[in-house]
Design an enzyme around this catalytic site. Structure first.
Site, PDB file in Angstrom:
ATOM      1  N   ARG A  45      12.136  11.043 -12.855  1.00  0.00           N
ATOM      2  CA  ARG A  45      11.030  10.062 -12.961  1.00  0.00           C
ATOM      3  C   ARG A  45      10.994   9.469 -14.366  1.00  0.00           C
ATOM      4  O   ARG A  45      10.830   8.267 -14.555  1.00  0.00           O
ATOM      5  CB  ARG A  45       9.679  10.728 -12.617  1.00  0.00           C
ATOM      6  CG  ARG A  45       9.576  11.165 -11.153  1.00  0.00           C
ATOM      7  CD  ARG A  45       8.154  11.537 -10.762  1.00  0.00           C
ATOM      8  NE  ARG A  45       7.624  12.712 -11.442  1.00  0.00           N
ATOM      9  CZ  ARG A  45       7.789  13.979 -11.026  1.00  0.00           C
ATOM     10  NH1 ARG A  45       8.458  14.231  -9.921  1.00  0.00           N
ATOM     11  NH2 ARG A  45       7.259  14.990 -11.696  1.00  0.00           N
ATOM     12  N   LYS A 136      -6.556   0.684 -12.784  1.00  0.00           N
ATOM     13  CA  LYS A 136      -6.441   0.202 -11.401  1.00  0.00           C
ATOM     14  C   LYS A 136      -7.058   1.199 -10.433  1.00  0.00           C
ATOM     15  O   LYS A 136      -6.911   2.415 -10.616  1.00  0.00           O
ATOM     16  CB  LYS A 136      -4.965   0.019 -11.030  1.00  0.00           C
ATOM     17  CG  LYS A 136      -4.764  -0.398  -9.579  1.00  0.00           C
ATOM     18  CD  LYS A 136      -3.315  -0.363  -9.152  1.00  0.00           C
ATOM     19  CE  LYS A 136      -3.123   0.688  -8.076  1.00  0.00           C
ATOM     20  NZ  LYS A 136      -1.773   0.662  -7.481  1.00  0.00           N
ATOM     21  N   GLU A 179      -8.909  -3.597  -6.713  1.00  0.00           N
ATOM     22  CA  GLU A 179      -7.890  -3.821  -5.670  1.00  0.00           C
ATOM     23  C   GLU A 179      -8.383  -3.391  -4.295  1.00  0.00           C
ATOM     24  O   GLU A 179      -8.257  -2.228  -3.912  1.00  0.00           O
ATOM     25  CB  GLU A 179      -6.602  -3.058  -6.022  1.00  0.00           C
ATOM     26  CG  GLU A 179      -5.508  -3.273  -4.989  1.00  0.00           C
ATOM     27  CD  GLU A 179      -4.188  -2.558  -5.301  1.00  0.00           C
ATOM     28  OE1 GLU A 179      -4.124  -1.797  -6.283  1.00  0.00           O
ATOM     29  OE2 GLU A 179      -3.235  -2.763  -4.549  1.00  0.00           O
ATOM     30  N   LYS A 224      -7.135  -7.816  -7.685  1.00  0.00           N
ATOM     31  CA  LYS A 224      -5.787  -7.617  -7.109  1.00  0.00           C
ATOM     32  C   LYS A 224      -5.895  -7.592  -5.593  1.00  0.00           C
ATOM     33  O   LYS A 224      -6.117  -6.541  -4.992  1.00  0.00           O
ATOM     34  CB  LYS A 224      -5.179  -6.316  -7.645  1.00  0.00           C
ATOM     35  CG  LYS A 224      -3.808  -5.990  -7.064  1.00  0.00           C
ATOM     36  CD  LYS A 224      -3.062  -4.960  -7.899  1.00  0.00           C
ATOM     37  CE  LYS A 224      -1.780  -4.536  -7.232  1.00  0.00           C
ATOM     38  NZ  LYS A 224      -0.899  -3.763  -8.108  1.00  0.00           N
TER      39      LYS A 224
HETATM   40  P1  13P Z   1       3.051  -3.200  -3.911  1.00  0.00           P
HETATM   41  O1  13P Z   1       3.348  -4.486  -4.624  1.00  0.00           O
HETATM   42  O2  13P Z   1       4.288  -2.394  -3.583  1.00  0.00           O
HETATM   43  O3  13P Z   1       2.123  -3.388  -2.734  1.00  0.00           O
HETATM   44  O4  13P Z   1       2.295  -2.270  -4.926  1.00  0.00           O
HETATM   45  C1  13P Z   1       1.318  -2.820  -5.738  1.00  0.00           C
HETATM   46  C2  13P Z   1       0.280  -1.809  -5.994  1.00  0.00           C
HETATM   47  O5  13P Z   1       0.001  -1.484  -7.128  1.00  0.00           O
HETATM   48  C3  13P Z   1      -0.429  -1.213  -4.848  1.00  0.00           C
HETATM   49  O6  13P Z   1      -1.542  -0.518  -5.296  1.00  0.00           O
END
Ligand code: 13P
Length: 344
Positions: A45, A136, A179, A224
């Protein structure tokens, strides 16, 4: 002098740049590594994230921010530079995923709520010291039209948690990426673009009500969202229609005070995610900046090129740079399909 939330958000929405979502949890990176036959060890990782963050051309030109997982924010390059410092030196803002994942919502069969509020204030204060300036939190809204899902009850629970998270971030000098992801996966053939539009419109309205109720400063956050796409097994539409419906839905729901919208890719192909963003920016006429915050659509080609082998690092970095550049062009509305070929 300390940076304001607005300064940080503006840096994250720099022209022609976007956000690299590299915050896969240990469980999620397992799925990505399985696809390329790489063992999910801490060393692997670290090696993979070092490859990404030291890809100078991609990072300096096209990446304005990087979302990290807890483990990654604490890691360093093999020569001892903390990843947060490497990202900052490339001119990007380090960020951190702070939610603890989506868990089954009690008494709402088939629906989920994202957890992670307990102790969040203390964690944010530690993350700030470690260099994170944005965070996030991802809420998951599944569409199952035949079952009558999603319910407004489940959307409201998720919106409430998103707003509590966002308020805690702002209290601690951290810009929240909010998000609410309406998921495009699913078996249902009735899951069409109109269904996605309606569910996303409802979700965003409820989310912005909660943000207002909880005194979140809209000028110091980034949204987002998903794009307005049909479900994977539903009737498909053109890239133009996806772009137009997405702009229409966001104009109907997202206040102009929000400085930026950074989309997730959600399972779209690399090129579709780029093209949709490009068309939206060509359409224009909206009050926010629009860019990418892609995980899979930025990393798939890079992961494949790497396949866990040291000798493949330059090819993997080139693949990352290519996708980052294509999406950087899309954020300016300048991407054309020919650009993919020329650079390939
Ligand atoms: P994806 O663009 O693969 O959907 O991932 C973005 C992300 O941060 C999802 O929480």
């Amino acid at each position: 002098m300390s940076e304001t939330l607005q300064d940080i958000a503006a840096a994250m929405m720099a022209d022609g740049q976007g956000i690299l979502a590299a915050d896969e949890s240990t469980g999620t990176i397992q799925k990505r590594f399985d696809q390329i036959g790489v063992e999910n060890t801490e060393a692997n990782r670290q090696a993979y994230r070092e490859l990404l963050f030291t890809a100078d051309e991609a990072m300096k030109n096209y990446v304005s921010g990087v979302i990290l997982f807890d483990e990654t924010l604490r890691q360093s390059t093999l020569d001892g530079r903390r990843f947060a410092e490497v990202i900052k030196a490339a001119g990007a803002v380090p960020g951190i995923k702070v939610d603890a994942g989506a868990k089954p919502l009690a008494l709402f069969p088939g629906e989920k709520v994202t957890e992670g509020l307990d102790g969040l204030r203390g964690r944010l204060q530690e993350y700030y010291k470690l260099g994170a300036r944005f965070a996030k939190w991802r809420a998951v809204i599944d569409i199952l039209p035949a079952e009558g899902l999603p319910t407004t009850g489940a959307i409201a629970c998720n919106a409430h948690a998103l707003a509590r998270y966002a308020a805690l971030c702002q209290e601690n000098g951290i810009v929240p990426i909010v998000e609410p992801e309406v998921i495009m996966d699913g078996p249902n053939s009735h899951h069409d673009v109109d269904t996605c539009y309606k569910v996303t419109e409802l979700t965003l309205n409820i989310v912005f009500d909660e943000l207002y109720a909880q005194r979140v400063d809209l000028t110091g956050m980034i949204l987002k969202p998903n794009m307005i796409v049909p479900g994977q097994n539903g009737p498909q539409v053109s890239t133009r229609e996806v772009a137009e419906r997405t702009v229409e839905c966001l104009k109907a729901t997202v206040p102009a005070a929000v400085p930026g919208i950074a989309f997730l890719s959600g399972g779209q192909s690399d090129e579709a995610a780029t093209e949709h963003l490009a068309i939206m920016n060509q359409i224009g006429g909206f009050p926010w900046k629009m860019t990418f915050s892609y995980g899979r659509a930025l990393q798939q080609a890079c992961l494949k090129a790497w396949s866990g082998k040291k000798e493949n690092v330059p090819a993997a970095q080139a693949a990352f740079k290519h996708r980052a550049k294509m999406n950087g062009l899309a954020a300016l509305g300048r991407w054309r399909a020919e650009d993919e070929r020329e650079a390939a």
